[in-house]
Design a protein around this motif. Sequence first.
Motif, PDB file in Angstrom:
ATOM      1  N   SER A   1      13.990  -5.940  38.583  1.00 49.21           N
ATOM      2  CA  SER A   1      14.967  -6.163  37.080  1.00 49.21           C
ATOM      3  C   SER A   1      13.954  -5.569  36.331  1.00 49.21           C
ATOM      4  O   SER A   1      12.430  -5.392  36.941  1.00 49.21           O
ATOM      5  N   GLU A   2      14.099  -4.393  35.765  1.00 46.03           N
ATOM      6  CA  GLU A   2      13.173  -3.887  34.844  1.00 46.03           C
ATOM      7  C   GLU A   2      13.410  -4.595  33.632  1.00 46.03           C
ATOM      8  O   GLU A   2      12.597  -4.710  32.794  1.00 46.03           O
ATOM      9  N   GLU A   3      14.603  -5.571  32.707  1.00 46.12           N
ATOM     10  CA  GLU A   3      14.197  -5.228  31.275  1.00 46.12           C
ATOM     11  C   GLU A   3      14.314  -7.108  31.784  1.00 46.12           C
ATOM     12  O   GLU A   3      14.732  -7.449  32.793  1.00 46.12           O
ATOM     13  N   TYR A   4      13.716  -7.581  30.481  1.00 45.68           N
ATOM     14  CA  TYR A   4      13.509  -8.933  31.094  1.00 45.68           C
ATOM     15  C   TYR A   4      12.977  -9.767  29.267  1.00 45.68           C
ATOM     16  O   TYR A   4      12.795  -8.456  28.170  1.00 45.68           O
ATOM     17  N   VAL A   5      13.245 -11.287  28.706  1.00 40.87           N
ATOM     18  CA  VAL A   5      12.980 -11.394  27.604  1.00 40.87           C
ATOM     19  C   VAL A   5      11.621 -12.127  28.688  1.00 40.87           C
ATOM     20  O   VAL A   5      11.659 -12.745  29.153  1.00 40.87           O
ATOM     21  N   LEU A   6      10.293 -11.402  28.232  1.00 43.37           N
ATOM     22  CA  LEU A   6       9.275 -12.054  28.661  1.00 43.37           C
ATOM     23  C   LEU A   6       8.685 -12.968  28.659  1.00 43.37           C
ATOM     24  O   LEU A   6       7.959 -14.029  29.693  1.00 43.37           O
ATOM     25  N   GLY A   7       8.954 -13.758  27.453  1.00 47.89           N
ATOM     26  CA  GLY A   7       8.654 -15.086  27.165  1.00 47.89           C
ATOM     27  C   GLY A   7       6.439 -15.345  27.043  1.00 47.89           C
ATOM     28  O   GLY A   7       6.844 -14.341  26.691  1.00 47.89           O
ATOM     29  N   ASP A   8       6.394 -15.929  27.279  1.00 50.13           N
ATOM     30  CA  ASP A   8       4.501 -16.558  26.677  1.00 50.13           C
ATOM     31  C   ASP A   8       3.964 -16.766  28.653  1.00 50.13           C
ATOM     32  O   ASP A   8       2.780 -16.534  28.409  1.00 50.13           O
ATOM     33  N   ILE A   9       4.508 -15.479  29.469  1.00 45.39           N
ATOM     34  CA  ILE A   9       3.850 -15.370  29.907  1.00 45.39           C
ATOM     35  C   ILE A   9       2.667 -15.008  30.496  1.00 45.39           C
ATOM     36  O   ILE A   9       1.560 -15.559  31.481  1.00 45.39           O
ATOM     37  N   GLN A  10       1.802 -13.967  29.587  1.00 44.67           N
ATOM     38  CA  GLN A  10       1.511 -12.975  29.738  1.00 44.67           C
ATOM     39  C   GLN A  10       0.375 -13.766  28.413  1.00 44.67           C
ATOM     40  O   GLN A  10      -0.795 -12.958  28.716  1.00 44.67           O
ATOM     41  N   GLN A  11       0.559 -14.911  28.075  1.00 43.66           N
ATOM     42  CA  GLN A  11      -0.084 -14.966  26.924  1.00 43.66           C
ATOM     43  C   GLN A  11      -1.515 -15.621  26.960  1.00 43.66           C
ATOM     44  O   GLN A  11      -1.501 -15.887  28.165  1.00 43.66           O
ATOM     45  N   ASP A  12      -2.640 -15.619  26.117  1.00 49.85           N
ATOM     46  CA  ASP A  12      -4.265 -15.956  26.389  1.00 49.85           C
ATOM     47  C   ASP A  12      -3.986 -17.143  26.986  1.00 49.85           C
ATOM     48  O   ASP A  12      -5.067 -17.773  27.620  1.00 49.85           O
ATOM     49  N   PHE A  13      -3.243 -18.261  26.554  1.00 52.29           N
ATOM     50  CA  PHE A  13      -3.008 -19.626  26.487  1.00 52.29           C
ATOM     51  C   PHE A  13      -2.156 -20.467  28.508  1.00 52.29           C
ATOM     52  O   PHE A  13      -2.830 -21.376  28.398  1.00 52.29           O
ATOM     53  N   ILE A  14      -1.813 -19.240  28.638  1.00 54.87           N
ATOM     54  CA  ILE A  14      -1.900 -19.624  29.908  1.00 54.87           C
ATOM     55  C   ILE A  14      -2.783 -19.022  31.325  1.00 54.87           C
ATOM     56  O   ILE A  14      -3.432 -18.113  30.783  1.00 54.87           O
ATOM     57  N   PRO A  15      -2.960 -20.080  32.035  1.00 53.70           N
ATOM     58  CA  PRO A  15      -3.800 -19.803  32.890  1.00 53.70           C
ATOM     59  C   PRO A  15      -4.333 -19.037  33.410  1.00 53.70           C
ATOM     60  O   PRO A  15      -2.814 -19.389  34.133  1.00 53.70           O
ATOM     61  N   LEU A  16      -4.848 -18.672  34.555  1.00 59.85           N
ATOM     62  CA  LEU A  16      -5.371 -17.114  35.884  1.00 59.85           C
ATOM     63  C   LEU A  16      -4.318 -18.372  36.576  1.00 59.85           C
ATOM     64  O   LEU A  16      -4.315 -18.388  37.959  1.00 59.85           O
TER      65      LEU A  16
ATOM     66  N   ILE B   1      -0.555 -25.412  34.961  1.00 59.19           N
ATOM     67  CA  ILE B   1      -0.444 -25.763  33.355  1.00 59.19           C
ATOM     68  C   ILE B   1       0.552 -26.341  32.638  1.00 59.19           C
ATOM     69  O   ILE B   1       1.439 -27.096  33.028  1.00 59.19           O
ATOM     70  N   ASP B   2      -0.403 -27.163  31.730  1.00 57.79           N
ATOM     71  CA  ASP B   2      -0.028 -28.554  30.677  1.00 57.79           C
ATOM     72  C   ASP B   2       0.672 -27.747  29.395  1.00 57.79           C
ATOM     73  O   ASP B   2       0.660 -29.111  28.837  1.00 57.79           O
ATOM     74  N   VAL B   3       0.617 -27.017  29.231  1.00 56.83           N
ATOM     75  CA  VAL B   3       1.071 -27.043  28.076  1.00 56.83           C
ATOM     76  C   VAL B   3       2.612 -26.326  28.127  1.00 56.83           C
ATOM     77  O   VAL B   3       3.136 -25.033  28.965  1.00 56.83           O
ATOM     78  N   ASP B   4       3.463 -26.616  27.310  1.00 57.88           N
ATOM     79  CA  ASP B   4       5.045 -26.029  26.919  1.00 57.88           C
ATOM     80  C   ASP B   4       4.980 -24.774  26.011  1.00 57.88           C
ATOM     81  O   ASP B   4       4.169 -23.827  25.720  1.00 57.88           O
ATOM     82  N   PHE B   5       5.635 -23.566  27.193  1.00 54.16           N
ATOM     83  CA  PHE B   5       5.871 -22.753  26.827  1.00 54.16           C
ATOM     84  C   PHE B   5       7.252 -21.355  26.822  1.00 54.16           C
ATOM     85  O   PHE B   5       7.756 -21.952  27.530  1.00 54.16           O
ATOM     86  N   LYS B   6       7.305 -20.352  26.621  1.00 55.86           N
ATOM     87  CA  LYS B   6       8.231 -19.547  26.604  1.00 55.86           C
ATOM     88  C   LYS B   6       8.643 -19.077  27.586  1.00 55.86           C
ATOM     89  O   LYS B   6       8.026 -18.420  28.141  1.00 55.86           O
ATOM     90  N   LEU B   7      10.288 -19.689  28.484  1.00 57.34           N
ATOM     91  CA  LEU B   7      10.348 -19.007  29.801  1.00 57.34           C
ATOM     92  C   LEU B   7      10.878 -17.811  29.752  1.00 57.34           C
ATOM     93  O   LEU B   7      11.169 -17.394  28.727  1.00 57.34           O
ATOM     94  N   PRO B   8      10.417 -17.259  30.909  1.00 57.91           N
ATOM     95  CA  PRO B   8      10.786 -15.270  30.862  1.00 57.91           C
ATOM     96  C   PRO B   8      12.138 -15.460  30.834  1.00 57.91           C
ATOM     97  O   PRO B   8      12.872 -16.502  31.843  1.00 57.91           O
ATOM     98  N   GLU B   9      13.063 -14.768  30.806  1.00 60.66           N
ATOM     99  CA  GLU B   9      14.685 -14.444  31.607  1.00 60.66           C
ATOM    100  C   GLU B   9      15.032 -13.132  32.194  1.00 60.66           C
ATOM    101  O   GLU B   9      14.975 -11.889  30.721  1.00 60.66           O
ATOM    102  N   PRO B  10      14.842 -12.900  32.900  1.00 67.44           N
ATOM    103  CA  PRO B  10      15.008 -11.461  33.897  1.00 67.44           C
ATOM    104  C   PRO B  10      16.377 -11.136  33.362  1.00 67.44           C
ATOM    105  O   PRO B  10      17.602 -11.869  33.524  1.00 67.44           O
ATOM    106  N   ILE B  11      16.227  -9.665  33.383  1.00 71.52           N
ATOM    107  CA  ILE B  11      17.771  -9.238  33.936  1.00 71.52           C
ATOM    108  C   ILE B  11      17.819  -8.323  34.439  1.00 71.52           C
ATOM    109  O   ILE B  11      17.656  -7.385  34.705  1.00 71.52           O
ATOM    110  N   LEU B  12      19.065  -8.680  36.050  1.00 70.70           N
ATOM    111  CA  LEU B  12      18.812  -7.853  36.894  1.00 70.70           C
ATOM    112  C   LEU B  12      19.889  -6.568  36.276  1.00 70.70           C
ATOM    113  O   LEU B  12      20.747  -6.533  35.401  1.00 70.70           O
TER     114      LEU B  12
END
Length: 225
Positions: A21-36, A40-51
């Motif tokens: 998968s090279e194309e995707y809807v990334l969502g919020d997984i790389q935002q600063d509020f997602i801890p390393l 994860i206790d916050v709601d966030f937009k999920l990614p949608e991979p495109i195979l």
Amino acid sequence: MKYFKLTFSNNIKEVGRFPQSEEYVLGDIQQDFIPLEGRIDVDFKLPEPILEKKAKQTSYVKVIAISKFLVIDDEFLSFLRLFNIGNYQEWKINTWQNKQLIDKYNLFLINNTKQDKYIDFSKSEFYSKKLGDWDNSSAQQTVSVNNYDEYVSEKERLRKDKLMLLEKKVYLDLSKATEDMFRIVNAPPGGYFVSERLKNAIEESGFTGMEFIEVSELDRVEVIY
């Protein structure tokens, strides 16, 4: 017990296309509020991979730009629950191929990370050099740290001076490890690691899309079991 780093298979016969998968809807997984690390206790937009059109729907899928999470199918997720993998979270995600929805993939995350427990920073060897200098033209300076907190602090201090903290050798002490799966972040060698027991079970069960590298074979890593 030996441990292995979990990585992706690039066997075209198995995966069809690499990366899958090279194309995707990334969502919020790389935002600063997602801890390393941690839950994860916050709601966030999920990614949608495109195979990719030729990609096979393997148990474990390589999706560009998704790193600290795993993208795994329902069957593999259910299988992992049978093992000692500690605290984890899962999110059902929409995955697409040829504009068709594939309703079997999950975003998976092990919450509790082990870099502070399994890396012996006092025995490891680190050095600093100019940020972005990958051809070794700048001078190297040995950096000593005693634990993970010192490592993080030193890494941040050097970054402010436009320097990066790199490793000559990382010492992993896995002699007391009992988990079948754990995760290391923010320090080398980052990633997901599985026990020999889990690795063998995965291979015997025929799950696809993954390969394993024994920890002692990793570059710049020394391990004790």
